[in-house]
Design a protein around this motif. Sequence first.
Motif, PDB file in Angstrom:
ATOM      1  N   GLU A  18     -13.995   5.880  -9.717  1.00  0.00           N
ATOM      2  CA  GLU A  18     -12.736   6.586  -9.545  1.00  0.00           C
ATOM      3  C   GLU A  18     -13.083   8.057  -9.364  1.00  0.00           C
ATOM      4  O   GLU A  18     -13.545   8.714 -10.301  1.00  0.00           O
ATOM      5  CB  GLU A  18     -11.840   6.398 -10.769  1.00  0.00           C
ATOM      6  N   LEU A  62     -10.567   3.977  -6.424  1.00  0.00           N
ATOM      7  CA  LEU A  62      -9.477   4.710  -7.047  1.00  0.00           C
ATOM      8  C   LEU A  62      -9.796   6.198  -7.014  1.00  0.00           C
ATOM      9  O   LEU A  62     -10.968   6.587  -6.928  1.00  0.00           O
ATOM     10  CB  LEU A  62      -9.282   4.304  -8.515  1.00  0.00           C
ATOM     11  N   CYS A  63      -8.754   7.009  -7.111  1.00  0.00           N
ATOM     12  CA  CYS A  63      -8.987   8.450  -7.208  1.00  0.00           C
ATOM     13  C   CYS A  63      -7.887   9.109  -8.013  1.00  0.00           C
ATOM     14  O   CYS A  63      -6.775   8.577  -8.138  1.00  0.00           O
ATOM     15  CB  CYS A  63      -9.082   9.093  -5.825  1.00  0.00           C
ATOM     16  N   HIS A  64      -8.219  10.253  -8.585  1.00  0.00           N
ATOM     17  CA  HIS A  64      -7.212  11.093  -9.225  1.00  0.00           C
ATOM     18  C   HIS A  64      -6.801  12.168  -8.238  1.00  0.00           C
ATOM     19  O   HIS A  64      -7.638  12.895  -7.707  1.00  0.00           O
ATOM     20  CB  HIS A  64      -7.766  11.721 -10.506  1.00  0.00           C
ATOM     21  N   SER A 104      -4.754  -0.105 -13.939  1.00  0.00           N
ATOM     22  CA  SER A 104      -6.008   0.226 -14.616  1.00  0.00           C
ATOM     23  C   SER A 104      -5.720   0.962 -15.910  1.00  0.00           C
ATOM     24  O   SER A 104      -4.596   1.392 -16.165  1.00  0.00           O
ATOM     25  CB  SER A 104      -6.873   1.117 -13.709  1.00  0.00           C
ATOM     26  N   HIS A 150     -14.922   7.283 -14.101  1.00  0.00           N
ATOM     27  CA  HIS A 150     -14.177   8.467 -13.682  1.00  0.00           C
ATOM     28  C   HIS A 150     -15.012   9.704 -13.984  1.00  0.00           C
ATOM     29  O   HIS A 150     -15.416   9.939 -15.117  1.00  0.00           O
ATOM     30  CB  HIS A 150     -12.843   8.516 -14.441  1.00  0.00           C
ATOM     31  N   ILE A 177     -11.692   1.544 -17.081  1.00  0.00           N
ATOM     32  CA  ILE A 177     -12.430   2.701 -16.578  1.00  0.00           C
ATOM     33  C   ILE A 177     -13.011   3.530 -17.710  1.00  0.00           C
ATOM     34  O   ILE A 177     -12.314   3.843 -18.677  1.00  0.00           O
ATOM     35  CB  ILE A 177     -11.496   3.591 -15.726  1.00  0.00           C
ATOM     36  N   GLU A 235      -1.704   4.045 -14.526  1.00  0.00           N
ATOM     37  CA  GLU A 235      -3.047   3.962 -15.091  1.00  0.00           C
ATOM     38  C   GLU A 235      -2.936   4.438 -16.532  1.00  0.00           C
ATOM     39  O   GLU A 235      -2.445   5.532 -16.796  1.00  0.00           O
ATOM     40  CB  GLU A 235      -4.020   4.852 -14.323  1.00  0.00           C
TER      41      GLU A 235
END
Length: 275
Positions: free
Chosen positions: A179, A205-207, A87, A149, A112, A57
Amino acid sequence: MLGLGAALFPYELAARSLDRAKLSKFGLQLYSVKEEMAKDAAGTMRKLAGFGYKQFEGFDGGKGILWGMQPAECKSLLSEIGVDFISSHANVFKDLDAQAEQAAAVGMKYLICPYIGAQKSVDEWKKVADKFNAAGETLKSHGVKFAYHNHDYTFKMLDGQLPQDILMENTDADLVDFELDMYWAFVAGYDPLEYIARFPGRFKLCHVKDAEAAGSNAHDRGVLLGSGEMAYADIIKKSKKYGMKYFVVEQERFVGTNPMEAAEKNAAYLAKLKV
């Protein structure tokens, strides 16, 4: 023999439950190694692929979302190292069509918005949601999707409402995904899994970043994966049931290590994780 088989059956089930599948693909937010990217983007990406990352990303480090590379050059590099550029964080309110063309050319799924800042009222948050819908409409025409995000400020109550809820409820699911930065939700006092479950299909999506025991400053709790309080084996497994597809490592605080070492250690943790 039948009796023995029956006696062993519960143990076989237990063994199978312990043999959970490993996460086949995981990514890295390249901001985690921003200094290295600024010096040698292609070389850094090659090293990261060697650590086991299969997805990247990006972010705009001043040279655009492709770090000064032409789409064909970037796509060739990605093919060589076996990584998907899924992304990029970007300024989605400026030159969005041009950025979307670049993103689509290298196969990105998302552009994003990484930060919008705290707003002063519920109405202002609703206007932000309108901007997200508009950006999503533009990106849709290029075959790319918009996502937002979060930081901790969307998980702080405002006039009796949670800003993150306002964004979820006032954006078009066909145009806007999210995200979830699990760290920021967690340090703000929210269970990431419980929040994802409230809005199935909206978080794609995720962190993935870990938090140490509560301290005085939420911004200073980041630690290497596996050394904090967040049970990622469970989080990752269960979040998939609610539509989570991309698990992206991000490290912003480095204690006793440096960015590339942290990236390598985080990749090793996820590679061994049973989910």
